[in-house]
Write an enzyme that holds these catalytic residues in place. Structure first.
Site, mmCIF file in Angstrom:
data_model
loop_
_atom_site.group_PDB
_atom_site.id
_atom_site.type_symbol
_atom_site.label_atom_id
_atom_site.label_comp_id
_atom_site.label_asym_id
_atom_site.label_seq_id
_atom_site.Cartn_x
_atom_site.Cartn_y
_atom_site.Cartn_z
ATOM 1 N N THR A 31 33.706 41.414 41.572
ATOM 2 C CA THR A 31 34.202 42.360 40.562
ATOM 3 C C THR A 31 33.220 43.495 40.330
ATOM 4 O OG1 THR A 31 35.603 40.731 39.445
ATOM 5 C CG2 THR A 31 34.851 42.606 38.140
ATOM 6 N N SER B 245 31.780 38.330 47.630
ATOM 7 C CA SER B 245 31.489 37.467 46.486
ATOM 8 C C SER B 245 31.055 36.099 46.996
ATOM 9 C CB SER B 245 32.721 37.329 45.591
ATOM 10 O OG SER B 245 32.427 36.587 44.426
ATOM 11 N N GLY B 246 29.870 35.647 46.572
ATOM 12 C CA GLY B 246 29.280 34.443 47.133
ATOM 13 C C GLY B 246 30.041 33.158 46.903
ATOM 14 N N CYS C 293 42.094 34.832 39.214
ATOM 15 C CA CYS C 293 41.167 35.688 38.464
ATOM 16 C C CYS C 293 41.675 36.103 37.087
ATOM 17 C CB CYS C 293 40.842 36.927 39.283
ATOM 18 S SG CYS C 293 39.955 36.533 40.807
#
Length: 418
Positions: free
Chosen positions: A89, A237-238, A363
């Protein structure tokens, strides 16, 4: 909560028959022991601030540099491209807002409205696809609300492929000259379709427009070659490939104009101020390397089990319709609509049967919404409400596929009788 009260999600080939099957890997993945072990020294012993000039600080800085280089290599980029962030994000926000605003200034565009309240003829534009994640779509809307940007949304076809002809038209002529950025995802989170990024980049660059790619759902699952594709900026994004939540990166080329959206100490090339999370950077490097290695070793098996699951679902529920491209899609991603039921009811019923899945995107906090991608694909809202997404990172066994399809068959039959 004791260990005996905790349910452990399991979707690996070695899972027992009565274990909960976790089919929501696109929402988040577990953190491996290798990643945890790699992080620990930088949380306990080598904990110094990497900006400090003393020896402990230099040790932390060296680890940060090594993690940056390894992470960049795993995405086909260079170390200087990597800006560590808190996740997808933030990365999307920095790319969309930062590049658009920098380009607005460079192009001499005016973020104002005239006295009559009409948009200025030289106002800036941003072009995104109609299926972008809210982090991109709402960032574009923010630019429109506060700076008068024109937001152009490029449609997709019934398989969620971007309409390249429409993109070419949007970039043509005077309008293209006012375009600050094109943003498009590499792989869709709701239906798994993989987009033709190289062709998108070629079209945009032919008009002098930079391209941001949201690769959050793709990194670690399919090869990502940022520089080979000539992409200008790329978000990851990890926790989608095995780090703790709250870790990510924006990769942005030095040639790409971009403004920071956070002010502070000037870390990360001045684009993301704040003391760097060395343990988090190490986690990103280790997790991406592990995920890329698993991808190379198991890709064919993952695709085969995905296709077996798709066939099994279609067999037990003939009315079920696969959403997205049947072939050019993420390897562990099977998504359907089930006319006659709601996805929410189906998810609840499957969860009671030990199957953890989702309806599309995970999300939106506390909300069950119609998947926006399905609406953009032309699916009627009532039918789109019946969406079900099953995502996994390990190949499923025949026994697991049989269990999943049986649970879906029973759930669908029960729900349609009510």
């Amino acid at each position: 909560m004791t260990d005996s009260t905790m349910k452990t999600p399991a979707a690996s080939a070695g899972a027992t028959d009565d274990a909960e099957l976790y089919l929501d890997a696109a929402a988040t993945e577990p953190v491996s022991r290798d990643v945890i072990d790699a992080m620990l020294p930088f949380l306990t012993d080598a904990y110094a601030n990497p900006a400090s000039v003393h020896q402990p600080g230099k040790t932390a800085a060296h680890a940060l540099d090594a993690a940056r280089a390894a992470f960049a290599a795993g995405l086909g980029a260079k170390p200087d491209d990597v800006i560590f962030t808190s996740g997808g994000t933030e990365s999307d926000n920095l790319a969309v807002k930062g590049i658009a605003m920098a380009r607005m200034r460079r192009l001499g565009l005016r973020p104002v409205y005239d006295a009559a309240g009409e948009p200025d003829a030289r106002r800036p534009r941003i072009v995104i696809s109609a299926i972008e994640h809210p982090a991109v779509a709402q960032s574009a809307d923010w630019l429109s609300h506060w700076f008068g940007f024109e937001v152009v949304r490029i449609p997709v076809d019934h398989e969620a492929h971007l309409d390249l002809d429409a993109l070419a038209r949007a970039l043509d002529g005077e309008a293209g000259e006012r375009t600050t950025l094109v943003s498009a995802m590499l792989a869709n989170n709701e239906v798994g379709t993989i987009e033709p990024v190289e062709r998108i980049v070629a079209l945009a660059h032919a008009h002098g427009v930079p391209v941001h790619v949201d690769a959050v759902q793709a990194a670690g699952l399919i090869p990502v070659r940022m520089r080979d594709w000539d992409v200008d900026a790329l978000s990851v994004s990890g926790h989608k490939f095995g780090t703790p939540k709250g870790l990510g990166a924006l990769l942005v080329r030095g040639r790409t104009p971009i403004e920071p959206i956070l002010s502070g100490g000037g870390q990360e090339r001045g684009l993301r101020s704040g003391t760097q999370n060395v343990a988090g950077a190490v986690a990103l490097a280790i997790a991406l390397d592990g995920s890329n290695r698993r991808m190379a070793a198991r890709y064919r098996q993952l695709v085969a089990s995905r296709d077996m699951l798709i066939d099994a679902v279609r067999r037990v529920v003939p009315r079920a319709e696969l959403t997205g491209d049947p072939e050019r899609r993420l390897p562990g991603h099977a998504s359907f609509i089930f006319p006659g039921v709601t996805g929410e009811a189906l998810l609840v019923d499957l969860d009671a049967r030990g199957i953890a899945a989702s309806s599309g995107s995970a999300c939106a906090i506390g909300r069950h919404e119609i998947p926006a991608t399905l609406l953009a694909m032309g699916i009627e809202p009532q039918v789109a409400k019946s969406a079900l997404r099953m995502t996994f990172r390990e190949p499923l066994t025949r026994e697991q596929i049989e269990r999943i399809s049986l649970a879906i068959e029973e759930s669908y039959t029960d729900l349609t009788r009510r």
